[in-house]
Design an enzyme around this catalytic site. Structure first.
Site, PDB file in Angstrom:
ATOM      1  N   HIS A   1     -32.088 -12.909 -18.775  1.00 53.80           N
ATOM      2  CA  HIS A   1     -32.239 -10.543 -17.945  1.00 53.80           C
ATOM      3  C   HIS A   1     -31.299 -11.464 -17.392  1.00 53.80           C
ATOM      4  O   HIS A   1     -30.524 -13.084 -16.877  1.00 53.80           O
ATOM      5  CB  HIS A   1     -33.106 -11.014 -16.925  1.00 53.80           C
ATOM      6  CG  HIS A   1     -34.825 -11.447 -18.023  1.00 53.80           C
ATOM      7  ND1 HIS A   1     -35.583 -12.717 -18.130  1.00 53.80           N
ATOM      8  CD2 HIS A   1     -35.512 -10.450 -17.489  1.00 53.80           C
ATOM      9  CE1 HIS A   1     -36.210 -12.373 -18.539  1.00 53.80           C
ATOM     10  NE2 HIS A   1     -36.885 -10.586 -18.497  1.00 53.80           N
TER      11      HIS A   1
ATOM     12  N   ASP B   1     -31.660 -14.177 -14.645  1.00 56.53           N
ATOM     13  CA  ASP B   1     -31.546 -15.085 -15.199  1.00 56.53           C
ATOM     14  C   ASP B   1     -30.117 -16.289 -14.748  1.00 56.53           C
ATOM     15  O   ASP B   1     -30.132 -17.040 -14.756  1.00 56.53           O
ATOM     16  CB  ASP B   1     -32.309 -15.515 -16.291  1.00 56.53           C
ATOM     17  CG  ASP B   1     -33.299 -14.759 -16.537  1.00 56.53           C
ATOM     18  OD1 ASP B   1     -34.093 -14.423 -15.622  1.00 56.53           O
ATOM     19  OD2 ASP B   1     -33.075 -14.001 -17.505  1.00 56.53           O
TER      20      ASP B   1
ATOM     21  N   ASP C   1     -40.123 -17.210 -25.201  1.00 55.42           N
ATOM     22  CA  ASP C   1     -40.511 -17.381 -23.882  1.00 55.42           C
ATOM     23  C   ASP C   1     -41.594 -17.960 -23.834  1.00 55.42           C
ATOM     24  O   ASP C   1     -42.607 -17.528 -23.454  1.00 55.42           O
ATOM     25  CB  ASP C   1     -41.383 -15.583 -23.951  1.00 55.42           C
ATOM     26  CG  ASP C   1     -41.366 -15.085 -22.660  1.00 55.42           C
ATOM     27  OD1 ASP C   1     -40.479 -15.793 -21.507  1.00 55.42           O
ATOM     28  OD2 ASP C   1     -40.830 -14.006 -22.640  1.00 55.42           O
TER      29      ASP C   1
ATOM     30  N   GLU D   1     -45.237 -10.555 -28.719  1.00 54.17           N
ATOM     31  CA  GLU D   1     -44.716 -11.860 -27.794  1.00 54.17           C
ATOM     32  C   GLU D   1     -46.506 -11.716 -27.988  1.00 54.17           C
ATOM     33  O   GLU D   1     -46.947 -11.300 -28.176  1.00 54.17           O
ATOM     34  CB  GLU D   1     -44.928 -11.656 -26.327  1.00 54.17           C
ATOM     35  CG  GLU D   1     -44.887 -12.555 -25.784  1.00 54.17           C
ATOM     36  CD  GLU D   1     -44.202 -12.782 -24.423  1.00 54.17           C
ATOM     37  OE1 GLU D   1     -43.049 -12.690 -24.337  1.00 54.17           O
ATOM     38  OE2 GLU D   1     -44.825 -13.819 -23.716  1.00 54.17           O
TER      39      GLU D   1
ATOM     40  N   GLU E   1     -41.279  -4.426 -25.996  1.00 56.86           N
ATOM     41  CA  GLU E   1     -41.445  -6.010 -25.963  1.00 56.86           C
ATOM     42  C   GLU E   1     -43.133  -5.557 -25.226  1.00 56.86           C
ATOM     43  O   GLU E   1     -43.473  -5.453 -23.707  1.00 56.86           O
ATOM     44  CB  GLU E   1     -40.998  -6.721 -24.983  1.00 56.86           C
ATOM     45  CG  GLU E   1     -42.514  -7.932 -25.425  1.00 56.86           C
ATOM     46  CD  GLU E   1     -41.484  -9.222 -24.420  1.00 56.86           C
ATOM     47  OE1 GLU E   1     -40.160  -9.310 -24.484  1.00 56.86           O
ATOM     48  OE2 GLU E   1     -42.122 -10.274 -24.355  1.00 56.86           O
TER      49      GLU E   1
HETATM   50  C1  XUL Z   1     -43.267 -11.143 -20.027  1.00 54.51           C
HETATM   51  C2  XUL Z   1     -42.032 -11.266 -20.737  1.00 54.51           C
HETATM   52  C3  XUL Z   1     -40.431 -10.922 -20.302  1.00 54.51           C
HETATM   53  C4  XUL Z   1     -40.219 -10.558 -21.760  1.00 54.51           C
HETATM   54  C5  XUL Z   1     -38.321 -10.643 -21.245  1.00 54.51           C
HETATM   55  O1  XUL Z   1     -44.533 -11.268 -20.207  1.00 54.51           O
HETATM   56  O2  XUL Z   1     -42.645 -11.666 -21.750  1.00 54.51           O
HETATM   57  O3  XUL Z   1     -39.834 -12.611 -19.955  1.00 54.51           O
HETATM   58  O4  XUL Z   1     -39.054 -11.260 -22.596  1.00 54.51           O
HETATM   59  O5  XUL Z   1     -38.240  -9.440 -19.920  1.00 54.51           O
HETATM   60 CO    CO Z   2     -41.404 -12.017 -23.582  1.00 51.65          CO
END
Ligand code: XUL
Ligand code: CO
Length: 438
Positions: free
Chosen positions: A100, A103, A337, A267, A231
């Site tokens: 990000h 970050d 992540d 995810e 996402e």
């Molecule tokens: C939050 C998440 C984020 C995204 C990127 O749940 O997964 O970190 O991957 O913004």
């Molecule tokens: Co994520």
């Protein structure tokens, strides 16, 4: 920067090895279905969890020291984080990172200075990328942490906040292109609502879509040829989030004509929060041609929030890799992540987390390839739908019949026979045999 991990390089030492800082299953060059493991599994380090997350939770302060010897919030700290990150990736043989904007360097009081800091740190990172050959998988903008985004970014009720979010997306796209990122992610952390009493859902969704459209237009103008990703996540931090799951996000992208430029970044823990399995959201993405990338972590079935653990569930990783192999691979990669648990606060723990995650996905890949090569699951699937290969079934598939003909057919039939057992228990037993048989 001095050595912080205490190991020069994590190597593959085989399943019987006792060295905690060696891979037991991830053997980068081992060929699986005609491709080396490292090509099946383009791993990425998440800048935020790897280099920023200190183990803060609702009840307590951080336990891990991520100052890396510098004063937090300074450019020296931003560079120390980059040094530590590249050291970590090199030790592990990880080829990519994700970031990000927030970050990389601390946000300043005004956006001009923030952007200048981002230019400086990405110049620094670019040099390290050239030295090491490590690449950028994807970039994104953090449009959820700062208080200004309490009502969302694209979905904010404030036009000024929307404009600020747009400025952040523009810069994050510039940085992604500068670093050669393969993708750009929208995780709509606060794109949702707490109560309908104060929310115009259609208005907010139209605005999110228009922010995404502007991102595509700008990205293509500056030479970004990669994929944009949504996402999905159903909740947390908001009670209702618009990108609930893969199916919802795909519907949204199609509704607003964004489906040619976007794919999904799935995810594991987000899929399970939506009440699905990880593999469900992967399958829904894949059958719609939208499986782009993966955030590799896992949740805890006893907890109702996003725990972002390093994956250790081999069964889930196997089912994930089964979907990925059947889909022909990812255009993106596997971004960790994931973060170590709060009581695991040392740099060694950090390395151990990645080793665990990489070994888990290596096992998943090995088992998934065996399931495919074994052929019994596919064989059963073909058999299960065989009534559509000829006769009336074929006519249905080819769209060459209608309700009247089908009604006549049903009358002639009297009553259909039972459709055939789903044989779930036998199939699950095959999976166990592949996983645990010799
Ligand atoms: C939050 C998440 C984020 C995204 C990127 O749940 O997964 O970190 O991957 O913004
Ligand atoms: Co994520």
């Amino acid at each position: 920067m001095k050595e912080i991990f205490g190991v020069k390089r994590v190597e593959y030492e085989g399943a019987a090895g006792k060295n905690p800082f060696a891979f037991k299953f991830y053997d980068a060059d081992r060929m699986i279905m005609g491709k080396p493991m490292k090509e099946h599994l383009p791993f990425a380090m998440a800048w935020w969890h790897g280099l920023c997350a200190e183990g803060v939770d609702m009840f307590g302060a951080g336990t891990a020291d991520k100052s890396f010897g510098a004063q937090k919030g300074t450019m020296a700290h931003a560079k120390a984080k980059a040094d530590a990150g590249f050291m970590c990736m090199q030790r592990l043989g990880i080829g990519y990172f994700c970031f990000h904007d927030a970050d990389l360097a601390a946000e300043a009081a005004d956006i001009k200075e923030t952007n200048r800091r981002l230019d400086e740190i990405t110049d620094y990172i670019l040099v390290k990328m050239r030295e090491t050959g490590i690449k950028c998988l994807w970039g994104t903008a953090n449009m959820f942490s700062h208080p200004r985004y309490c009502n969302g970014a694209g979905s904010s009720n404030s036009a000024d906040v929307f404009a600020f979010a747009a400025a952040q997306v523009k810069k994050a796209l510039d940085l992604t292109v500068k670093l050669g990122g393969k993708g750009y992610v929208f995780w709509g952390g606060r794109e949702g609502y707490e109560t309908l009493l104060n929310t115009d859902v259609r208005f907010e969704q139209e605005n999110i879509a228009s922010l995404m459209r502007m991102a595509v237009d700008y990205g293509r103008k500056i030479g970004f040829t990669g994929d944009f990703y949504i996402e999905p996540k159903p909740k947390e931090p908001m009670k209702h989030q618009y990108d609930f799951d893969a199916a919802t996000a795909i519907g949204f992208l199609r509704q607003y004509g964004l489906d040619k430029d976007f794919k999904l970044n799935i995810e594991a823990n987000h899929a399970t929060l939506a009440g699905h399995t990880f593999e469900h959201d992967l399958r829904i993405s894949a059958v719609n041609g939208m499986l782009g990338s993966i955030d590799a972590n896992q949740g805890d079935p006893l907890l109702g929030w996003d725990t972002d653990e390093f994956p250790f569930d081999v069964y889930s990783a196997t089912m994930c890799m089964y979907e990925v192999l059947r889909a022909g691979g990812l255009t993106g990669g596997f971004n960790f992540d994931s973060k170590t648990r709060r009581p695991s606060y040392t740099y060694e723990d950090m390395l151990a987390g990645f080793i665990l995650g990489m070994d888990t996905f290596a096992l998943g890949l090995i088992h998934a390839a065996r399931l495919i090569e074994d052929g019994r699951l596919d064989g059963f699937l073909n058999e299960r739908y065989a009534s559509f290969n000829s006769g009336i079934g074929r006519k249905i598939r080819e769209g060459k019949t209608d309700l009247s003909e089908l009604a006549q057919y049903a009358e002639r039939l009297g009553a259909p026979e039972m459709p055939g057992s789903g044989k779930q228990e036998r199939l699950q037993s095959i999976v166990n045999q592949i996983l645990f048989g010799k």
